[in-house]
Structure formats: structure tokens, C-alpha cells
Design a protein around this motif. Structure first.
Motif, short mmCIF file in Angstrom:
data_model
loop_
_atom_site.label_atom_id
_atom_site.label_comp_id
_atom_site.label_asym_id
_atom_site.label_seq_id
_atom_site.Cartn_x
_atom_site.Cartn_y
_atom_site.Cartn_z
N SER A 112 92.17 -23.31 -4.22
CA SER A 112 93.34 -24.16 -4.48
C SER A 112 93.60 -25.13 -3.34
O SER A 112 94.75 -25.41 -2.98
CB SER A 112 94.59 -23.30 -4.74
N ASP A 113 92.54 -25.68 -2.81
CA ASP A 113 92.61 -26.71 -1.78
C ASP A 113 92.68 -28.08 -2.45
O ASP A 113 92.45 -28.22 -3.66
CB ASP A 113 91.35 -26.61 -0.90
N TYR A 114 92.98 -29.09 -1.67
CA TYR A 114 92.79 -30.48 -2.09
C TYR A 114 91.35 -30.87 -1.77
O TYR A 114 90.75 -30.34 -0.84
CB TYR A 114 93.75 -31.41 -1.37
N ARG A 115 90.80 -31.81 -2.52
CA ARG A 115 89.40 -32.15 -2.30
C ARG A 115 89.20 -32.88 -0.97
O ARG A 115 90.15 -33.44 -0.40
CB ARG A 115 88.83 -32.93 -3.47
N LEU A 116 87.96 -32.90 -0.52
CA LEU A 116 87.62 -33.31 0.84
C LEU A 116 88.11 -34.71 1.17
O LEU A 116 88.50 -34.99 2.31
CB LEU A 116 86.11 -33.22 1.03
N PHE A 117 88.08 -35.61 0.20
CA PHE A 117 88.46 -36.99 0.49
C PHE A 117 89.94 -37.26 0.19
O PHE A 117 90.37 -38.40 0.05
CB PHE A 117 87.57 -38.00 -0.25
N ASP A 118 90.75 -36.19 0.13
CA ASP A 118 92.21 -36.29 0.04
C ASP A 118 92.79 -35.97 1.42
O ASP A 118 92.37 -35.02 2.06
CB ASP A 118 92.73 -35.29 -1.01
N ASP A 119 93.76 -36.75 1.85
CA ASP A 119 94.34 -36.54 3.18
C ASP A 119 94.99 -35.16 3.32
O ASP A 119 95.19 -34.68 4.44
CB ASP A 119 95.39 -37.62 3.48
N ARG A 120 95.30 -34.51 2.21
CA ARG A 120 95.94 -33.19 2.25
C ARG A 120 94.93 -32.05 2.27
O ARG A 120 95.32 -30.88 2.23
CB ARG A 120 96.89 -33.04 1.06
N CYS A 121 93.66 -32.39 2.32
CA CYS A 121 92.61 -31.36 2.36
C CYS A 121 92.87 -30.40 3.51
O CYS A 121 93.22 -30.81 4.62
CB CYS A 121 91.24 -32.02 2.54
N GLY A 122 92.68 -29.11 3.23
CA GLY A 122 92.94 -28.10 4.25
C GLY A 122 94.29 -27.45 4.13
O GLY A 122 94.70 -26.70 5.01
N THR A 123 94.98 -27.72 3.02
CA THR A 123 96.26 -27.08 2.72
C THR A 123 96.24 -26.63 1.26
O THR A 123 95.47 -27.14 0.44
CB THR A 123 97.44 -28.02 2.94
N THR A 124 97.08 -25.69 0.92
CA THR A 124 97.12 -25.15 -0.43
C THR A 124 97.82 -26.11 -1.39
O THR A 124 98.94 -26.55 -1.13
CB THR A 124 97.84 -23.79 -0.46
N LYS A 125 97.14 -26.43 -2.49
CA LYS A 125 97.76 -27.24 -3.54
C LYS A 125 98.75 -26.35 -4.31
O LYS A 125 98.36 -25.30 -4.82
CB LYS A 125 96.70 -27.80 -4.49
N PRO A 126 100.00 -26.75 -4.43
CA PRO A 126 100.97 -25.90 -5.12
C PRO A 126 100.72 -25.84 -6.63
O PRO A 126 100.08 -26.72 -7.20
CB PRO A 126 102.31 -26.57 -4.80
N VAL A 127 101.26 -24.79 -7.23
CA VAL A 127 101.09 -24.59 -8.67
C VAL A 127 101.62 -25.80 -9.44
O VAL A 127 101.04 -26.21 -10.45
CB VAL A 127 101.80 -23.29 -9.11
#
Length: 370
Positions: A112-127
Motif C-alpha cells: 500500500s505504498d505510492y508508486r516510485l515516481f510519486d513524491d509520496r512514495c515511501g508512505t502508506t496510501k490511506p484506504v
């Protein structure tokens, strides 16, 4: 002068791979419908490596269940629609003379991460944004992510069943090789490492217990794919952290996995946590493959900053690995294997006929320009 070692075929069970230059699984995060179904991007991305002369082309880390995805844009093989889409890609890989490999994966606490080329990568994507609750051996978060849910026995049984069914679909889609992803900090690696597995039941504590999930999956997948399909396991041979998972434990578990039905070991490293220091240099992971290969008496490939034909040939010719896997270098040069054949003086017959006019060394030829 004989054929370069890189261009000697390799037979494993019922599959013969035409050379020792293999394409490593590389996540694409490109299922824009969030349904896990590979599309034209995946066909072209993998197909160009097959036409470029690689011996074995691995699909990206492909989830065995929806909750096993790294991101919502990952590929999957938990249903028949996904398997049918993969079959189209496999047919093209085979049409180019290459073998096709499927890497089966469950992301565990890194899901449930953001994809690599998203600035939010490395954090949990909320439901609310299409994410989900991650699972792990223990309720210990990967840095930056939400705390996962610790799997109970029923959840572990489901993971084993998911791998078995995904393997069955993979073979049905035509894949020649199946690989179990037990590396890079994903679920199986999380069970293996004492840094992420704090369980006190039969899946935690001793090395035998921490390896129990992997060995159950190996046996289950072997049963699903039959006796003729090669089964690989990808390991991170070390966490690069004191008191973590290391190459000695990897070698022991590789031996157990071979007894359980695995044939070949894909040796990488790291991924369990962030903030570690790795001294990157050409072929920096080759000693890990060499150690596991010799200590366990198993077949293994090397991966990591392998960028030239001469370097790849030396690794295989010296006996430090049975093959090499390339990732970023294949992105830069999908025709790496064809170029390597020229540079090393290999005699190969699988130049695409459409590209014969550009074959090394340059020859006078008639080319119709439209």
C-alpha cells in the motif's frame, strides 16, 4: 576460441535457457486501472528485452493477492483475467526465442505504498485513496509506513494458498520459470530476518521457524507447477545490519529450500529497512552469490551493477555465478545481449531477422527506405 561462457545454454529441469544473460524483475507501477492486469506497456517493456537477445526475461514482482501489491498500480496474478493478459506477453517472449519467468511476490509491511515516481512514495496510501491495511509477521512498521497487522495462522495459511494458486496460473499462462520473491524487505524476507520477525510461535525465533513460511511456499509451489518447471528463489543475502539476516543464514536456508523443491537461487541484498550504508561498486553483490553458491552447493546468479559484457563474462567464467541478471543496464540497452555477443565473439543465431541490416559487424546490405 570456444563460445563465451555467457552464451552457453543452461538447462534446468524441463527448460533450456539459451544464454546466461537474464533480465531481472523490475517493477513498472503501470496498471493504471488498479486491476493488476498487464497491458501494452508491459508487453513492449518485456518484449524488447526478448528481441534484444536475453536468455530469460522475468516479469516484475507480481502480487499473489490484492493485499500483496506494493502499490495499487502493480501487476497481479490472483485471477484468470490477469493470467490471460500475461499469456499474450509470454507468447511474444517465446516468439523471440527467449524463456519467460514469473516472479511471485507479497509486499508484506511495505504494501500500500505510492508508486516510485510519486513524491509520496515511501508512505502508506490511506484506504480513502485506494490503499489497504498491510500485513507482516509482526506489528513492526517499515520506517515511514503505518504499523502492519501481524498475521495469524489462518492468514499465513492464506498466503501459502495464494502462492500456490498464483504459481498454477503462471504455468497455465505459459511461463517457463517461476520465482518466489523472498528478498528486498517484502513478506517472506520479513519472516526470515530476526529484525522484523519478533514472533514467539512456530514461525519465529529459531532459523528453522523463521524459514518455515518460505519452505511451506516452496513445497506448495513445487506441487502446483509439477516436476518439469524450474523453481527459483530470490534472496536478499544480507540486511547489511549487525544481528540481521546474513549470507550464512541465506546459505543454510537455500540448502533447505533446494531439498524442498527449489532449483536455483537469485542473490540480491538489502531492502529490509532504510538508512543503511552500502558501498556500491561494480558487481558489489557478486561475492554474496559466490558465497551462497559454494557454501550451500546450489546454482545461483549474480545481480547488481553489472554493466559490461566483459564483466558479465568474467563473473560466469570464473565460476562465481551460473548466470547474471541485469536491471538498469537492460533499461539503458535492451539489446545488451546482442551487443555482448558481438563484443565477445559469440556465435548466435537469434538476431531478429527484422534487424539483420544493423547486425555487428556492419555489412553492406540493401535496405528499403520508405
Amino acid at each position: 576460441m570456444g563460445q563465451p561462457h555467457l552464451f552457453n545454454p543452461l538447462s534446468i529441469r524441463g527448460t533450456t535457457i539459451r544464454n546466461r544473460i537474464w533480465v531481472s524483475p523490475m517493477c513498472q507501477y503501470s496498471c493504471e486501472q488498479h486491476d493488476g492486469v498487464p497491458d501494452d506497456w508491459h508487453l513492449v517493456n518485456l518484449g524488447k528485452s526478448a528481441s534484444g537477445g536475453a536468455g530469460l526475461v522475468f516479469a516484475e514482482a507480481t502480487a499473489v493477492s490484492p493485499e500483496g501489491r506494493i502499490t495499487s498500480e502493480d501487476t497481479g496474478i490472483w485471477n484468470n483475467d490477469q493470467a490471460e493478459a500475461w499469456a499474450r506477453i509470454v507468447r511474444f517472449i517465446h516468439s523471440q526465442g527467449a524463456s519467460a519467468g514469473m516472479q511471485l511476490s507479497h509486499a508484506g509491511r511495505k504494501a500500500s505504498d505510492y508508486r516510485l515516481f510519486d513524491d509520496r512514495c515511501g508512505t502508506t496510501k490511506p484506504v480513502a485513496e485506494g490503499g489497504w491495511k498491510a500485513v507482516a509477521p509482526s506489528a513492526v512498521a517499515y520506517p515511514g509506513f503505518d504499523v502492519p497487522e501481524a498475521l495469524d495462522e489462518a492468514g499465513i495459511d492464506k498466503v501459502v494458498d495464494d502462492y500456490r494458486e498464483a504459481a498454477r496460473r503462471s504455468v497455465g499462462a505459459g511461463f517457463d520459470v517461476v520465482e518466489i520473491h523472498a528478498a528486498h524487505g517484502y513478506l517472506i524476507h520479513e519472516f526470515l530476518s530476526p529484525l522484523s520477525n519478533l514472533r514467539t510461535d512456530r514461525y519465529g525465533g529459531s532459523l528453522e521457524n523463521r524459514a518455515r513460511l518460505l519452505l511451506r511456499i516452496v513445497r506448495s509451489v513445487r506441487e502446483a507447477i509439477g516436476e518439469q518447471v524450474p523453481l527459483f528463489v530470490r534472496f536478499s543475502a544480507t540486511d547489511w545490519i549487525d544481528d540481521g539476516w546474513d549470507e550464512k543464514q541465506t546459505a543454510v536456508v537455500a540448502g533447505w529450500a533446494r531439498e524442498a523443491g527449489a532449483d536455483f537461487f537469485d542473490i540480491s541484498s538489502g531492502g529490509l529497512t532504510n538508512g543503511i550504508f552500502i558501498s556500491l561498486e561494480p558487481g558489489y553483490q557478486v561475492p554474496l552469490a559466490d558465497f551462497v553458491r559454494k557454501e550451500a552447493g546450489v546454482a545461483a546468479n549474480a545481480v547488481g551493477l553489472i554493466t559490461t559484457a566483459e564483466q558479465a563474462e568474467e563473473i560466469v567464467a570464473s565460476g562465481r555465478a551460473d548466470a547474471v541478471m541485469l536491471a538498469r543496464q537492460i533499461i539503458r540497452d535492451p539489446n545488451f545481449a546482442l551487443r555482448a555477443a558481438h563484443e565477445l565473439g559469440a556465435d548466435i543465431e537469434y538476431w531478429p531477422r527484422q534487424y539483420q541490416g544493423a547486425r555487428w559487424p556492419a555489412q553492406p546490405t540493401n535496405i528499403r527506405v520508405s
